[in-house]
Design an enzyme around this catalytic site. Sequence first.
Site, PDB file in Angstrom:
ATOM      1  N   HIS A 126      -7.492  -5.778   0.053  1.00 59.47           N
ATOM      2  CA  HIS A 126      -6.262  -5.000   0.275  1.00 59.47           C
ATOM      3  C   HIS A 126      -5.487  -5.565   1.470  1.00 59.47           C
ATOM      4  CE1 HIS A 126      -3.989  -1.311  -0.211  1.00 59.47           C
ATOM      5  NE2 HIS A 126      -4.115  -1.033   1.078  1.00 59.47           N
TER       6      HIS A 126
ATOM      7  N   SER B 230       0.820  -1.210   0.000  1.00 61.35           N
ATOM      8  CA  SER B 230       0.000   0.000   0.000  1.00 61.35           C
ATOM      9  C   SER B 230       0.857   1.265   0.000  1.00 61.35           C
ATOM     10  CB  SER B 230      -0.940  -0.050   1.192  1.00 61.35           C
ATOM     11  OG  SER B 230      -2.061   0.724   0.915  1.00 61.35           O
TER      12      SER B 230
HETATM   13  C1  GTR Z   1      -5.327   4.627   1.803  1.00 60.25           C
HETATM   14  C2  GTR Z   1      -4.738   5.416   0.673  1.00 60.25           C
HETATM   15  C3  GTR Z   1      -4.046   4.509  -0.285  1.00 60.25           C
HETATM   16  C4  GTR Z   1      -3.172   3.488   0.409  1.00 60.25           C
HETATM   17  C5  GTR Z   1      -3.721   3.004   1.725  1.00 60.25           C
HETATM   18  C6  GTR Z   1      -2.738   2.314   2.656  1.00 60.25           C
HETATM   19  O1  GTR Z   1      -6.042   5.392   2.688  1.00 60.25           O
HETATM   20  O2  GTR Z   1      -5.789   6.097   0.038  1.00 60.25           O
HETATM   21  O3  GTR Z   1      -3.323   5.274  -1.227  1.00 60.25           O
HETATM   22  O4  GTR Z   1      -1.894   3.982   0.572  1.00 60.25           O
HETATM   23  O5  GTR Z   1      -4.259   4.025   2.479  1.00 60.25           O
HETATM   24  O6  GTR Z   1      -1.565   2.659   2.747  1.00 60.25           O
HETATM   25  O7  GTR Z   1      -3.192   1.411   3.356  1.00 60.25           O
END
Ligand code: GTR
Length: 391
Positions: free
Chosen positions: A370, A229
């Site tokens: 995710h 991420s």
């Molecule tokens: C979210 C963000 C993403 C990603 C994510 C993370 O809020 O919008 O770009 O980086 O966090 O790091 O878990």
Amino acid sequence: MAQFNYDESKVPAYKLPPLLQLNDGSPVKDAATWKKKRRDEVLELFRSEVYGRRPGRPEALRFEVTRKDEPALGGKASRREVRVHFTAAENGPAMNMLLYLPAKDRGPVPTFLGLNFRGNPTISKDPGITLRKGDKESDRGGSAGRWQADMIVGRGYALATIWYGDIEPDDKRNAFSRGIHKVYGPADKIPADGWGSIAAWGWGLSRALDYFETIDEIDHKRVAVIGHSRLGKTSLWAGAEDERFALVISNDSGCGGAALSRRAFGETVKRINTSFPHWFCDNFNKYNGRESDLPVDQHMLIALMAPRPVYVASAAKDRWADPRGEYLSAKNADPVYRLLGTEGLPADRMPPIDKPSMGRIGYHIRSGGHDVTAFDWKAYLDFADKHLKTP
Ligand code: GTR
């Protein structure tokens, strides 16, 4: 323009900036022109317009073993803890690294290095990892599924990790006045192309590599940098800035990471700059709602790894990170890999779910959301075996 979009039919028509063309318009026809000219141009564009410029290695950098090697993970590994001091000050800024060396493999071993989100004790249930002030026993192993330490050392790799907040807090209000930034100058004096937090975290990864260069147990020429991420955006930028990283892995990195900005699918440039103004340099704001004005797109970031192996991973339910845009970045970096005489990404179309495609560029889209899972790690280990274990 909305700040995010989940409708493929609303992806705007776009044209990617040419990778194999110099800024003056002339074509890049051979490996030497890529290596000597075009790569530097592309790197410069990302520095000035996206991530910002970072400093080099501090002169006073030093390494202190804070906990000597002890058997861990049921005897499969030995654990070491190292404090990397960024300045000469005894209690100055520093990052704490946790290192597992595989017990049965004699060094120098290849290594996975990555930053973690919630502190070193969360990456394994190992009761010997030093707790930080405020950590609880119950924090141990909270993110173990994302690290798979047993699997990694079982396959003959070392694993090194650092809490990203040691380098700089992920804090849109105070990041630059409390993190490594403040060592380099006042928070209100950062130029429009000055480093953001992603560059700062990536800089910290390079300092970990500096440590590996001083020890025999790790082969510093076979270090894979990995991140998930926002930390996947970080591993990509770290790999671009520091060619000592032998292999680069982006797990669900999305906008500002592997995903093409011009698709504006899922998270957009405007949205990310609004939610996380400290991640990128100020110049990146120029492209809020104007992705097609960017002189780069993220396929060019992937190409900066060439000819080193690079792996881009997506997750089917992680639409925020735009899996298709991540695949297209990897695929559009392929011509540079071929120009340099290596295989690029074998898959001409987006591969089916849970079926990795592995050339010199690797890609998969995993089922689920995710996260970093055992499936992802198995793919990364197979990919590393393919590229780092062959003599
Ligand atoms: C979210 C963000 C993403 C990603 C994510 C993370 O809020 O919008 O770009 O980086 O966090 O790091 O878990």
